[in-house]
Scaffold this active site. Structure first.
Site, PDB file in Angstrom:
ATOM      1  N   HIS A 203       0.451  -1.613   0.266  1.00 21.92           N
ATOM      2  CA  HIS A 203      -0.365  -0.303  -0.490  1.00 21.92           C
ATOM      3  C   HIS A 203       0.594   0.987  -0.204  1.00 21.92           C
ATOM      4  CE1 HIS A 203       1.060  -0.495   4.169  1.00 21.92           C
ATOM      5  NE2 HIS A 203       0.847   0.766   3.994  1.00 21.92           N
TER       6      HIS A 203
HETATM    7  N1  UDP Z   1      -3.322  -5.666   8.897  1.00 16.45           N
HETATM    8  C1  UDP Z   1      -4.830  -6.014   9.034  1.00 16.45           C
HETATM    9  N2  UDP Z   1      -4.959  -6.797   8.620  1.00 16.45           N
HETATM   10  C2  UDP Z   1      -4.997  -6.627   6.784  1.00 16.45           C
HETATM   11  C3  UDP Z   1      -3.346  -5.973   6.425  1.00 16.45           C
HETATM   12  C4  UDP Z   1      -2.417  -5.435   7.818  1.00 16.45           C
HETATM   13  O1  UDP Z   1      -5.005  -6.290  10.371  1.00 16.45           O
HETATM   14  O2  UDP Z   1      -5.540  -7.529   6.199  1.00 16.45           O
HETATM   15  C5  UDP Z   1      -2.798  -4.928   9.991  1.00 16.45           C
HETATM   16  C6  UDP Z   1      -1.454  -6.005  10.713  1.00 16.45           C
HETATM   17  O3  UDP Z   1      -1.409  -7.007  11.543  1.00 16.45           O
HETATM   18  C7  UDP Z   1      -0.506  -4.815  10.927  1.00 16.45           C
HETATM   19  C8  UDP Z   1      -0.853  -3.591  11.092  1.00 16.45           C
HETATM   20  O4  UDP Z   1      -2.479  -3.586   9.892  1.00 16.45           O
HETATM   21  O5  UDP Z   1      -0.982  -4.549  12.485  1.00 16.45           O
HETATM   22  C9  UDP Z   1      -0.400  -2.864   9.774  1.00 16.45           C
HETATM   23  O6  UDP Z   1      -0.642  -1.840   8.657  1.00 16.45           O
HETATM   24  P1  UDP Z   1      -0.428  -1.165   7.615  1.00 16.45           P
HETATM   25  O7  UDP Z   1       0.920  -1.663   6.115  1.00 16.45           O
HETATM   26  O8  UDP Z   1      -1.861  -0.748   6.626  1.00 16.45           O
HETATM   27  O9  UDP Z   1       0.243   0.368   7.944  1.00 16.45           O
HETATM   28  P2  UDP Z   1       2.307   0.113   8.284  1.00 16.45           P
HETATM   29  O10 UDP Z   1       2.098  -0.028   9.266  1.00 16.45           O
HETATM   30  O11 UDP Z   1       2.595   0.405   6.824  1.00 16.45           O
HETATM   31  O12 UDP Z   1       2.123   1.841   8.366  1.00 16.45           O
END
Ligand code: UDP
Length: 361
Positions: A203
């Site tokens: 994403h």
């Molecule tokens: N996550 C979730 N469902 C999904 C994909 C990710 O619950 O389909 C959770 C994942 O386990 C983690 C968080 O969302 O705890 C990560 O979010 P994201 O990847 O959107 O953000 P980033 O960490 O890159 O800022």
């Protein structure tokens, strides 16, 4: 002590769920939801599964350019803070909601505390990196997940009120892992066997908005002869459709809607390997001891790479394919780098201390 917490996106819900629980034992919390993520599967499902209290304020900002989002949030958060007069504003991570919360508080001379402070990818083309740096520089209390984060702050001249707390996302993962094992039926639902599939999430703007990078990723996934489960972020779905790549991806992987936290951590826990550009997912893969291939050129979670459990491959198709076949981390190189599940307790005990001594920051 009255604490206003600013949340807006999926990873912030995961982090705040554990901090909020601990915070409310002794303090009053005002929850401000900016509305940056609003779809049921990116938002409500986390409140329901993780028992996050209902926000006191919904700002309903929604999608938009970075300037629009941050500006609208700044205006509306300021209004809430003027009305509520909290002692501290708590922000999480690296999103526009984080920056807007920290800016609004600091301009009103309200103490600001940043959870997940000091992380750096050293890539200023990432909107998240700008948000991290600016938030750290206008926060009064800095809660760092790692020793490396503290070093990063030191390099930028930030040395006061910096605390090593461990990582709150790990608290949430450890707290919910068993619950997920018992409750989630995701493996049966998708007809999967433990360690016989890969999980992918994409994403980051540099991968989704750039047609060439997105195409390389789709090509790599199509070439791999693997079962890949790919929960699709709304932004990724939009760009896959825009660039005409959606149908090709759909024929080579199992696409799902974004998954609830319990489903997703069970899926990760049983995966043979994870492919991602998410910060949180890289770290969770590490904690779960699942090999991770990161579709970025850099990471702020450097420990995962130092220990050989994460490899940065960018969006080079050949490299992605080769690494899925070859990458084999060694158990003896794995360390407990991100704390043992009590980061939220550390954070709240520091906040308790602030109350007792009325620290003049
Ligand atoms: N996550 C979730 N469902 C999904 C994909 C990710 O619950 O389909 C959770 C994942 O386990 C983690 C968080 O969302 O705890 C990560 O979010 P994201 O990847 O959107 O953000 P980033 O960490 O890159 O800022």
């Amino acid at each position: 002590m009255k604490v206003a917490s600013v949340l807006g996106v999926r990873p912030q819900f995961v982090k705040a769920s554990v901090v909020s629980r601990e915070l409310r034992k002794k303090h009053e919390e005002v929850l401000i939801h900016t509305g940056q993520h609003y779809d049921y599967q990116m938002n409500r499902v986390f409140f329901e599964q993780l028992n996050i209290p209902e926000p006191n304020y919904h700002l309903d900002i929604g999608s938009g350019s970075h300037g629009y989002q941050t500006g609208e949030m700044l205006k509306k958060i300021e209004e809430v803070l003027v009305k509520e007069k909290p002692d501290i504003v708590l922000t999480y991570g690296d999103t526009n909601s984080t920056l807007a919360g920290a800016l609004a508080a600091s301009k009103l001379h309200i103490k600001t505390a940043h959870v997940e402070s000091g992380l750096r990818s050293f890539d200023r083309s990432m909107p998240e990196e700008i948000n991290r740096v600016l938030t750290d520089h206008c926060s009064n209390i800095l809660f760092c997940p790692t020793a490396n984060a503290i070093e990063n702050l030191k390099t930028e001249g930030i040395v006061e009120n910096v605390y090593l707390t461990g990582d709150v996302m790990v608290d949430s993962l450890l707290y919910n892992r068993k619950i997920a094992e018992n409750k989630s039926t995701i493996l049966n639902d998708l007809g999967l066997k433990s360690k016989e599939y890969l999980v992918a999430t994409i994403h980051r703007a540099s991968n989704t908005d750039d047609e060439g990078n997105l195409k390389n990723i789709v090509d790599a996934f199509s070439e791999l002869n693997e079962t890949i489960i790919f929960p699709l972020h709304p932004r990724t779905e939009k760009f896959l459709k825009k660039y005409g790549l959606y149908d090709r991806l759909k024929s080579s992987v199992i696409l799902t809607q974004p998954l609830g936290f319990l489903e997703f951590i069970k899926l990760m826990n049983h995966a043979r390997m994870i492919l991602t550009d998410s910060g949180g997912v890289q770290k969770e893969a590490y904690v779960l001891k699942v090999p991770c291939i990161t579709l970025r050129e850099n990471t702020e979670w450097v420990e995962t790479v130092y220990d050989g459990w994460n490899v940065l491959v960018g969006t080079d198709k050949e490299k992605i394919v080769r690494m899925v076949k070859e990458f084999q981390p060694l158990l003896e190189n794995h360390r407990d780098r991100y704390g043992n599940g009590d980061a939220s307790k550390s954070i709240i005990s520091i906040i308790d201390g602030l109350k007792k001594h009325e620290v003049n920051l």
